[in-house]
Scaffold this active site. Structure first.
Site, PDB file in Angstrom:
ATOM      1  N   CYS A 200     -39.546  31.176   9.696  1.00 19.41           N
ATOM      2  CA  CYS A 200     -38.656  30.648  10.730  1.00 19.41           C
ATOM      3  C   CYS A 200     -39.352  30.571  12.079  1.00 19.41           C
ATOM      4  O   CYS A 200     -39.856  31.574  12.591  1.00 19.41           O
ATOM      5  CB  CYS A 200     -37.406  31.528  10.834  1.00 19.41           C
ATOM      6  SG  CYS A 200     -36.283  30.952  12.121  1.00 19.41           S
ATOM      7  N   ARG A 203     -37.288  32.286  15.890  1.00 20.49           N
ATOM      8  CA  ARG A 203     -36.923  33.700  15.917  1.00 20.49           C
ATOM      9  C   ARG A 203     -36.811  34.324  17.292  1.00 20.49           C
ATOM     10  O   ARG A 203     -36.475  35.506  17.421  1.00 20.49           O
ATOM     11  CB  ARG A 203     -37.915  34.502  15.067  1.00 20.49           C
ATOM     12  CG  ARG A 203     -37.695  34.318  13.586  1.00 20.49           C
ATOM     13  CD  ARG A 203     -38.723  35.067  12.770  1.00 20.49           C
ATOM     14  NE  ARG A 203     -39.959  34.318  12.599  1.00 20.49           N
ATOM     15  CZ  ARG A 203     -41.081  34.818  12.107  1.00 20.49           C
ATOM     16  NH1 ARG A 203     -41.125  36.092  11.779  1.00 20.49           N
ATOM     17  NH2 ARG A 203     -42.160  34.066  11.953  1.00 20.49           N
ATOM     18  N   TRP A 374     -29.593  26.977  14.512  1.00 22.70           N
ATOM     19  CA  TRP A 374     -29.298  25.572  14.757  1.00 22.70           C
ATOM     20  C   TRP A 374     -30.495  24.756  14.325  1.00 22.70           C
ATOM     21  O   TRP A 374     -31.573  25.299  14.069  1.00 22.70           O
ATOM     22  CB  TRP A 374     -28.937  25.321  16.223  1.00 22.70           C
ATOM     23  CG  TRP A 374     -29.926  25.867  17.199  1.00 22.70           C
ATOM     24  CD1 TRP A 374     -31.184  25.405  17.467  1.00 22.70           C
ATOM     25  CD2 TRP A 374     -29.736  27.007  18.054  1.00 22.70           C
ATOM     26  NE1 TRP A 374     -31.794  26.164  18.428  1.00 22.70           N
ATOM     27  CE2 TRP A 374     -30.916  27.163  18.817  1.00 22.70           C
ATOM     28  CE3 TRP A 374     -28.677  27.911  18.254  1.00 22.70           C
ATOM     29  CZ2 TRP A 374     -31.069  28.191  19.764  1.00 22.70           C
ATOM     30  CZ3 TRP A 374     -28.853  28.920  19.187  1.00 22.70           C
ATOM     31  CH2 TRP A 374     -30.022  29.044  19.927  1.00 22.70           C
ATOM     32  N   GLU A 379     -36.335  18.854  10.965  1.00 26.93           N
ATOM     33  CA  GLU A 379     -35.782  19.239   9.655  1.00 26.93           C
ATOM     34  C   GLU A 379     -34.951  18.104   9.075  1.00 26.93           C
ATOM     35  O   GLU A 379     -34.976  17.839   7.880  1.00 26.93           O
ATOM     36  CB  GLU A 379     -34.894  20.483   9.782  1.00 26.93           C
ATOM     37  CG  GLU A 379     -35.627  21.736  10.225  1.00 26.93           C
ATOM     38  CD  GLU A 379     -34.671  22.916  10.295  1.00 26.93           C
ATOM     39  OE1 GLU A 379     -34.125  23.167  11.378  1.00 26.93           O
ATOM     40  OE2 GLU A 379     -34.457  23.569   9.266  1.00 26.93           O
TER      41      GLU A 379
HETATM   42  N1  ARG Z   1     -34.308  22.794   6.565  1.00 26.58           N
HETATM   43  C1  ARG Z   1     -32.952  23.023   6.228  1.00 26.58           C
HETATM   44  C2  ARG Z   1     -32.158  21.752   6.366  1.00 26.58           C
HETATM   45  O1  ARG Z   1     -32.694  20.761   6.767  1.00 26.58           O
HETATM   46  C3  ARG Z   1     -32.332  24.097   7.085  1.00 26.58           C
HETATM   47  C4  ARG Z   1     -33.044  25.403   7.095  1.00 26.58           C
HETATM   48  C5  ARG Z   1     -32.608  26.313   8.210  1.00 26.58           C
HETATM   49  N2  ARG Z   1     -32.850  25.705   9.475  1.00 26.58           N
HETATM   50  C6  ARG Z   1     -32.466  26.208  10.662  1.00 26.58           C
HETATM   51  N3  ARG Z   1     -32.748  25.534  11.725  1.00 26.58           N
HETATM   52  N4  ARG Z   1     -31.844  27.360  10.743  1.00 26.58           N
HETATM   53  O2  ARG Z   1     -30.980  21.698   6.152  1.00 26.58           O
END
Ligand code: ARG
Length: 510
Positions: A200, A203, A374, A379
């Site tokens: 992560c 953090r 978030w 992602e």
């Molecule tokens: N990578 C994942 C997604 O696209 C989420 C993983 C957790 N990501 C976060 N920012 N807490 O759905």
């Protein structure tokens, strides 16, 4: 998708007593007592010549010897009774655990047999040849608990001295095979699990994690209801709150509930007759398995149909729950300049709540402990929408942009990817939903590393997860190496749980 799984910590073992010593210890005391008493009594009786006692010292010697003999026999009987009592506890636990026990991963710190220790408590060591493999689990739980309590008390001096708490926890483990965290330990443990999670990048805010203590909640309907409440509270009108809901732990008496879904909100993927997938291809198997189990998709299936939540308990088996509309917040995607982007009909959910990882704190497992932070824009923009085995949006966006896709060297993929990511960041922002970009988050992560170093801690990080999936070298996290050792508390993606999340089974309890 990167699919490396973290594993349980093998370091948590404590050397067990060697087998022969335990057998011997059981009989040493009574034998020694009898060894003293029998000759004493014999000498006294010989001196008397089986006649009525004549001298005072002789009478005292006989009475004393008989008393010692009586004591020896009593100790012997007590030890045997204790061994049997312990056996009974074990039998009851095995029976109660029933079929659920078979599902526990070998070597996991989950349910284990109780092996009482020689010194404290009412129980004594069992002869070693009767020791079950589970006793190794108990030693692991004890060691993990002690290590965690040390950490907790070192970082929380206001909690007082750790000695009495460790002693109480050890007693509880010896009697029940597990222990109950205090609310403070649970909160700290969950936050440190985040702090220790090497994958992560976000953090820096680990201390802000809000912990919902739902350890008394264990039936499927209640778990699902609290998950929906979690989504509402974490969304917080768009100002996202990092949050975890911790449901009932795994115990020797009762296995914990399992949430099958990888996240609380995931989109269905429908396999089409032509082999293509409508929706998220990552969940094509999961989706068809849920349909086979009785889920009815919307009459007109679309690319963003929210899958039902699957909660499995040992009593109820897997049950499906449709998410209520108020629990699902989504952001329709538009581009700051390219007006046609909105016509693509893309959207994404606001809150990423990972729901199939096992939270491990001090030897206690919480398989159902959904948590969220978030989103970082990449992602969604680079992976969920960009990956060729997900929504695979790059070729279409490139075509709409009029890029020259006949030659890789035009870098049309890179250009299109940037615009998709701009659309994601822009749309979340105009909708007032918290999101972060990979440049800002990379800088924050380095601040986090610095803080951890200053606090005298090592911060494990996995380069392949930390470096963003686009423009890596433009972010400072690219240009260095990290500590890689695994630390606990942590979140673990067990193989069984990963399989359930992607393939829709097999169930944990069969
Ligand atoms: N990578 C994942 C997604 O696209 C989420 C993983 C957790 N990501 C976060 N920012 N807490 O759905």
């Amino acid at each position: 998708m990167k699919t490396r799984h973290q594993e349980g910590c093998p370091a948590h073992t404590v050397p067990a007593d060697p087998p022969a010593t335990q057998d011997r210890r059981l009989l040493t005391v009574p034998l020694a007592v009898a060894g003293l008493a029998v000759p004493g009594a014999a000498v006294g009786l010989l001196e008397l010549g089986w006649n009525a006692p004549t001298s005072r010292p002789t009478v005292v010697a006989i009475v004393l010897s008989l008393a010692i003999l009586f004591l020896g026999v009593r100790i012997c009987v007590r030890q045997l009774a204790a061994v049997h009592a312990e056996e009974h506890v074990l039998l009851v636990q095995d029976w109660r655990r029933g079929k659920a026990r078979r599902t526990v991963r070998p070597g996991s710190p989950g349910p284990g047999r109780v092996r009482a220790r020689a010194t404290p408590g009412p129980l004594v060591s069992r002869p070693d040849h009767e020791r079950s493999p589970g006793s190794a689990d108990i030693e692991m739980v004890r060691a993990a608990a002690e290590e965690f309590l040390e950490l907790f008390h070192a970082e929380n001096p206001q909690a007082g001295p750790m000695g009495p708490r460790v002693a109480a926890v050890m007693r509880e483990i010896d009697m029940t095979g597990t222990y109950w965290h205090t609310a403070e330990e649970l909160t700290f443990g969950a936050r440190v699990a985040w702090r220790n999670n090497a994958r992560c990048i976000g953090r820096l805010y680990w201390r802000s994690l809000q912990v919902r203590d739902l350890r008394t909640v264990s039936d499927a309907g209640a778990v699902a209801g609290h998950c929906f409440e979690h989504l509402r509270e974490a969304h917080n009108g768009g100002k996202l709150r990092p949050m975890i809901s911790v449901f009932a732990p795994e115990t020797p008496l009762r296995p914990a509930p399992r949430i099958w879904n990888e996240q609380l909100i995931r989109y269905a993927g429908y396999e089409q007759p032509d082999g293509r997938v409508l929706g998220d291809p990552r969940y094509r198997t999961f989706t068809s398995e849920l349909i086979r189990r009785g889920w009815r998709p919307p009459e007109l299936p679309g690319p963003f149909d929210v899958l039902p939540l699957v909660v499995e308990t040992v009593e109820e088996g897997p049950r499906m729950f449709q998410l209520p509309g108020q629990a699902v917040h989504e952001v329709p995607l538009e581009h700051p300049e390219l007006a046609w982007f909105a016509d693509l009909g893309m959207r994404w959910h606001a809150v990423p709540v990972i729901s199939n990882n096992r939270l491990d704190i001090g030897g206690v497992s919480y398989p159902a402990a959904p948590f969220n932070g978030w989103y970082m824009g990449t992602e969604i923009g680079a992976r969920n929408l960009g990956d060729s085995d997900r929504y695979a949006l790059v070729p279409e966006v490139a075509a709409r942009m009029g890029l020259d896709t006949s030659d890789e060297a035009t870098l049309w993929r890179d250009q299109a990817l940037v615009e998709i990511n701009r659309a994601v960041l822009h749309s979340f922002r105009v909708n007032g939903v918290t999101i972060t970009d990979h440049h800002t988050e990379s800088r924050r992560f380095l601040i986090h590393l610095e803080r951890e170093e200053r606090a005298g801690r090592r911060c494990p990080a996995d380069w392949s997860w930390i470096v963003p999936p686009m423009s890596g070298s433009q972010t400072p996290v690219f240009h260095r190496y990290y500590d890689v050792e695994h630390r606990v508390p942590n979140f673990f993606a067990d193989d069984d749980a990963t399989r359930r999340a992607l393939e829709g089974g097999p169930p944990a309890f069969r």
